[in-house]
Design a protein around this motif. Structure first.
Motif, short mmCIF file in Angstrom:
data_model
loop_
_atom_site.label_atom_id
_atom_site.label_comp_id
_atom_site.label_asym_id
_atom_site.label_seq_id
_atom_site.Cartn_x
_atom_site.Cartn_y
_atom_site.Cartn_z
N SER A 219 0.83 -1.21 0.00
CA SER A 219 0.00 0.00 0.00
C SER A 219 0.86 1.26 0.00
CB SER A 219 -0.93 0.00 1.21
OG SER A 219 -1.74 1.14 1.23
N GLU A 220 1.99 1.22 0.72
CA GLU A 220 2.91 2.37 0.73
C GLU A 220 3.39 2.68 -0.69
OE1 GLU A 220 6.15 1.57 3.33
OE2 GLU A 220 4.89 1.13 5.07
N THR A 223 0.55 4.05 -2.97
CA THR A 223 0.32 5.47 -2.67
C THR A 223 1.34 6.34 -3.38
OG1 THR A 223 -0.62 4.90 -0.51
CG2 THR A 223 0.11 7.17 -0.82
N ASN A 226 0.45 6.61 -7.01
CA ASN A 226 -0.72 7.47 -7.18
C ASN A 226 -1.59 7.02 -8.36
OD1 ASN A 226 -2.39 9.58 -6.36
ND2 ASN A 226 -1.41 11.05 -7.76
N ILE A 231 -4.88 1.86 -6.25
CA ILE A 231 -5.18 2.23 -4.86
C ILE A 231 -6.49 1.58 -4.42
CG2 ILE A 231 -5.86 4.15 -3.36
CD1 ILE A 231 -3.84 5.88 -4.91
#
Length: 396
Positions: A219-220, A223, A226, A231
């Motif tokens: 998830s990092e 993100t 983008n 996401i």
């Protein structure tokens, strides 16, 4: 090149279809009939080979299942394997024997989303997508990391699967990969993405408890990238990971689903059964009838009715029908119990958040979720974010 491989494969099968030979010990594939010569790769006990020539002073020219050709000592060739075989083990042979993850000779996939191809050719048809930590059958392993490996161990063109040697090895260690990821510079996005993908796939092969820390790191990266679609997918998978990590006990899951039934065009069924009379009254005559072979005797009958809304097994003599698959729409609902009524408005995310502790899931079957029962399981499939169908499978 692809056509040439196919012709070679077909000719090999035609010539040797009646003559299968195996190795009754570990050995190596040598470049010439001499054990001190250079060697091309390692054979494991049980490997199938093709004989290419007559005996040469105790040596035979053979073909391995990836098409490598070379020489082995004739004493290791057998028409069949025997429990009394005295296996000579090669301590330098990297191929693993059966263990906790796989019952036969094998290695593990090291790369994420690895394409297994139908022929040893990078342009050949993709037969399967493999994930980090998957066990793969290996009976012959070339030394050259850029050589192809047949990870099905079969000479049959119908079943053979190939990948490169460099993508196979010992099973990756989940904790070690996590540490490696945490050491990377936060700006090394490409490296972090590659490693986090491997971590996620290995987590699925390591038990549900590994999923949350895996998706946390993935998830990092997402993100940072983008990407709105990525996401959203990751948020869904994180919710799934949290549910699976707190999965209920089997007896609680069975109790949750044991009274499952359907509402079909307003008609409420009794479990997964309905009389043939009520079936015909509700849906009319089926557009299609088919007899299906059922070797395990799992279904009510081998006669199946197919409607746009559902598929059923029907015993016309007993006036009874067993609902096998229901397509969820404005007319049909799946009622797990009085507190869990699933209709076509149910979103995938809402389902996971509410019932994620009752289900099983697999990376190999995205958007499909399984509710286990004593002798069967329900498979719930979602399409475009909404509940699409419910199908029952019985254990053979």
């Amino acid at each position: 090149m692809k056509k040439l491989y196919f012709l070679l494969f077909f000719c090999s099968l035609l010539l040797y279809s009646q003559e299968r030979y195996f190795l009754n010990s570990d050995t190596r594939l040598y470049t010439s009939p001499n054990s001190s010569a250079a060697f091309l790769g390692y054979f494991k006990y049980g490997a199938e080979i093709r004989l290419l020539g007559e005996s040469q002073n105790g040596w035979r020219k053979v073909k391995a299942d990836n098409f490598n050709e070379g020489f082995i000592e004739e004493k290791y060739v057998a028409a069949r394997l025997n429990a009394k075989d005295v296996k000579i083990k090669d301590p330098q042979n990297p191929i693993l024997e059966g263990g906790a993850y796989y019952g036969g000779n094998h290695l593990f996939i090291l790369a994420a989303g690895l394409k297994a191809r139908a022929l040893p050719d990078k342009n050949a048809k993709i037969r399967e997508i493999l994930f980090t930590g998957d066990a793969a059958a290996v009976n012959y392993l070339p030394v050259n990391p850029d050589e192809w490996v047949n990870i099905n161990g079969s000479f049959s063109e119908e079943y053979a699967k190939f990948t490169l040697r460099k993508f196979l090895g010992l099973r990756p260690n989940f904790d070690a990969l996590i540490k490696d990821f945490d050491k990377l510079d936060v700006n090394a996005v490409a490296e972090r993405k590659t490693l986090s993908e491997r971590i996620v796939e290995l987590a699925w092969n390591s038990g549900y408890s590994s999923l949350v820390p895996a998706y946390k790191r993935y998830s990092e990266v997402v993100t940072q990238l983008n990407d709105p679609k990525l996401i959203a997918e990751t948020e869904l998978n994180m919710a799934l990971a949290k549910g699976l990590s707190q999965r209920k006990k089997l007896e609680d899951i069975i109790a949750f689903s044991k009274k499952s039934h359907y509402s079909l065009r307003g008609f409420i069924t009794n479990s997964v059964y309905i009389s043939q009379t009520d079936l015909l009254k509700t849906f009319g005559n089926p557009p299609k009838k088919t007899h299906i072979s059922d070797e395990c005797g799992l279904y009510l009958s081998d006669l199946f009715y197919y409607y746009p809304d559902l598929e059923v097994s029907v015993d016309e003599k007993q006036n009874k029908a067993e609902i096998i698959k229901v397509f969820i729409n404005e007319n049909n609902k799946f009622i797990i119990n009085q507190n869990a009524i699933l209709d076509y408005t149910l979103s995938e995310k809402a389902f996971i958040e509410k019932y994620g502790t009752y289900i099983e899931a697999s990376l190999k079957y995205p958007h499909k979720y399984f509710i286990i029962m004593e002798d069967s399981q329900f498979t719930l499939e979602f399409k475009n974010g909404k509940l699409f169908s419910v199908e029952i499978f019985y254990y053979c």
